[in-house]
Motif scaffolding. Structure first.
Motif, PDB file in Angstrom:
ATOM      1  N   SER A   1      -6.243   4.758  -8.077  1.00 12.69           N
ATOM      2  CA  SER A   1      -6.855   4.518  -9.373  1.00 12.69           C
ATOM      3  C   SER A   1      -7.506   5.809  -9.864  1.00 12.69           C
ATOM      4  N   ARG A   2      -7.126   6.267 -11.056  1.00 12.39           N
ATOM      5  CA  ARG A   2      -7.649   7.514 -11.611  1.00 12.39           C
ATOM      6  C   ARG A   2      -7.951   7.324 -13.093  1.00 12.39           C
ATOM      7  N   PRO A   3      -8.904   8.087 -13.626  1.00 14.59           N
ATOM      8  CA  PRO A   3      -9.179   8.012 -15.065  1.00 14.59           C
ATOM      9  C   PRO A   3      -7.913   8.271 -15.869  1.00 14.59           C
ATOM     10  N   GLY A   4      -7.775   7.580 -16.994  1.00 11.44           N
ATOM     11  CA  GLY A   4      -6.567   7.707 -17.807  1.00 11.44           C
ATOM     12  C   GLY A   4      -6.285   9.117 -18.267  1.00 11.44           C
ATOM     13  N   VAL A   5      -7.345   9.928 -18.433  1.00  8.78           N
ATOM     14  CA  VAL A   5      -7.165  11.294 -18.919  1.00  8.78           C
ATOM     15  C   VAL A   5      -6.453  12.178 -17.899  1.00  8.78           C
ATOM     16  N   VAL A   6      -6.389  11.746 -16.637  1.00  9.28           N
ATOM     17  CA  VAL A   6      -5.709  12.536 -15.606  1.00  9.28           C
ATOM     18  C   VAL A   6      -4.232  12.703 -15.960  1.00  9.28           C
ATOM     19  N   GLY A   7      -3.632  11.657 -16.504  1.00  3.68           N
ATOM     20  CA  GLY A   7      -2.232  11.746 -16.911  1.00  3.68           C
ATOM     21  C   GLY A   7      -2.032  12.771 -18.012  1.00  3.68           C
TER      22      GLY A   7
ATOM     23  N   TYR B   1      -5.680  16.708  -7.060  1.00  3.65           N
ATOM     24  CA  TYR B   1      -6.596  15.740  -7.657  1.00  3.65           C
ATOM     25  C   TYR B   1      -8.029  15.973  -7.185  1.00  3.65           C
ATOM     26  N   ARG B   2      -8.205  16.379  -5.945  1.00  3.48           N
ATOM     27  CA  ARG B   2      -9.557  16.626  -5.428  1.00  3.48           C
ATOM     28  C   ARG B   2     -10.261  17.704  -6.237  1.00  3.48           C
ATOM     29  N   GLU B   3      -9.531  18.799  -6.539  1.00  6.36           N
ATOM     30  CA  GLU B   3     -10.135  19.875  -7.319  1.00  6.36           C
ATOM     31  C   GLU B   3     -10.396  19.434  -8.761  1.00  6.36           C
TER      32      GLU B   3
END
Length: 256
Positions: free
Chosen positions: A162-168, A145-147
């Motif tokens: 918590s991450r942006p939805g596009v990460v999925g 996730y860091r990269e």
């Protein structure tokens, strides 16, 4: 396998090492070769040829894993000029396998397709999907996730989930969709979204410990390496398309 990769026969060899083990242990390839793959090179399968001679062989999927390693090395700019021919062969092989599959290729070469059972997809899912929900364990390291966040210019907080939805979507595209065809579809079926659009469990909890999750972790590791070697998201997408080509992929070309 040597002919398929256009590897030179003979030449400088090390006693007790096969051509593949010697090639994979080279400084430019070794960083991209897993310990498991190297161990498989060290322990070939002994068999008898039709003429009764003893010979060494390998499981067919070793060719795929070696091609992946070579293409990642090329994407990272690690290969020597004389190794580029092997990389070109690996690209051709991976593009071909994206269409027909390694098992189908071997079946065609051996004539086994005539007696092959029709439950191939069931066998794949049986190997990858666990009949029981596994205990939750962290499969995606922080570095993944860091990269991803770095390449998008997002602030990364390792303590936050918590991450942006596009990460999925990215996770499906670059990780789960690179598992055998049908696996992600089955995961969506047995791990559906609820009325709020959330999944009760993590997809990887449904993968088997001996096949599914090891393949998942190799894909995560390889993808992280390619992200680390990229300066921005478009350059990562180009490297990824070269390392993991699929039928229908469009490789973005840099202007001359």
């Amino acid at each position: 396998m040597q002919d398929a990769l256009r590897m030179a026969r003979g030449g400088s060899m090390v006693a007790g090492m096969s051509r593949f083990e010697l090639f994979a242990s080279g400084d430019r390839i070794k960083p991209f070769v897993s310990n498991e793959l190297m161990e498989r090179f060290r322990n070939p399968i002994l068999f008898l040829t039709p003429t009764g001679q003893r010979a060494h062989g390998y499981d067919a999927d070793i060719l795929v894993e070696l091609c992946e390693a070579v293409l990642m090395a090329r994407a990272a700019g690690m290969l020597q000029k004389q190794q580029m021919t092997i990389a070109q062969q690996c690209e051709l092989i991976m593009r071909g396998l994206a269409r027909v599959g390694i098992v189908a290729l071997v079946d065609e070469a051996t004539g086994f397709q005539e007696v092959r059972k029709r439950n191939a997809l069931h066998k794949i899912l049986e190997a990858y999907i666990s009949p029981e929900l596994l205990k939750w364990a962290k499969r995606f390291p922080d570095s993944f996730y860091r990269e991803m966040f770095r390449l998008h210019g997002w602030d990364y907080d390792p303590e936050s989930v918590s991450r942006p939805g596009v990460v999925g979507k990215f996770t499906n595209t670059y990780i789960y969709e690179r598992l055998p065809p049908g696996v992600l579809k089955e995961l969506h079926t047995i791990n559906p979204k609820d009325e709020h659009g959330r999944r009760r469990n993590r997809h990887h909890q449904f993968l088997t410990e001996d096949v599914g999750n090891p393949h998942l972790e190799r894909q995560i590791s390889a993808t992280t390496v390619l992200m680390r070697a990229s300066d921005d998201w478009p350059s990562f997408k180009r490297l990824f398309a070269k390392a993991f080509p699929q039928s229908g992929d469009q490789i973005e070309l840099l202007p001359e």
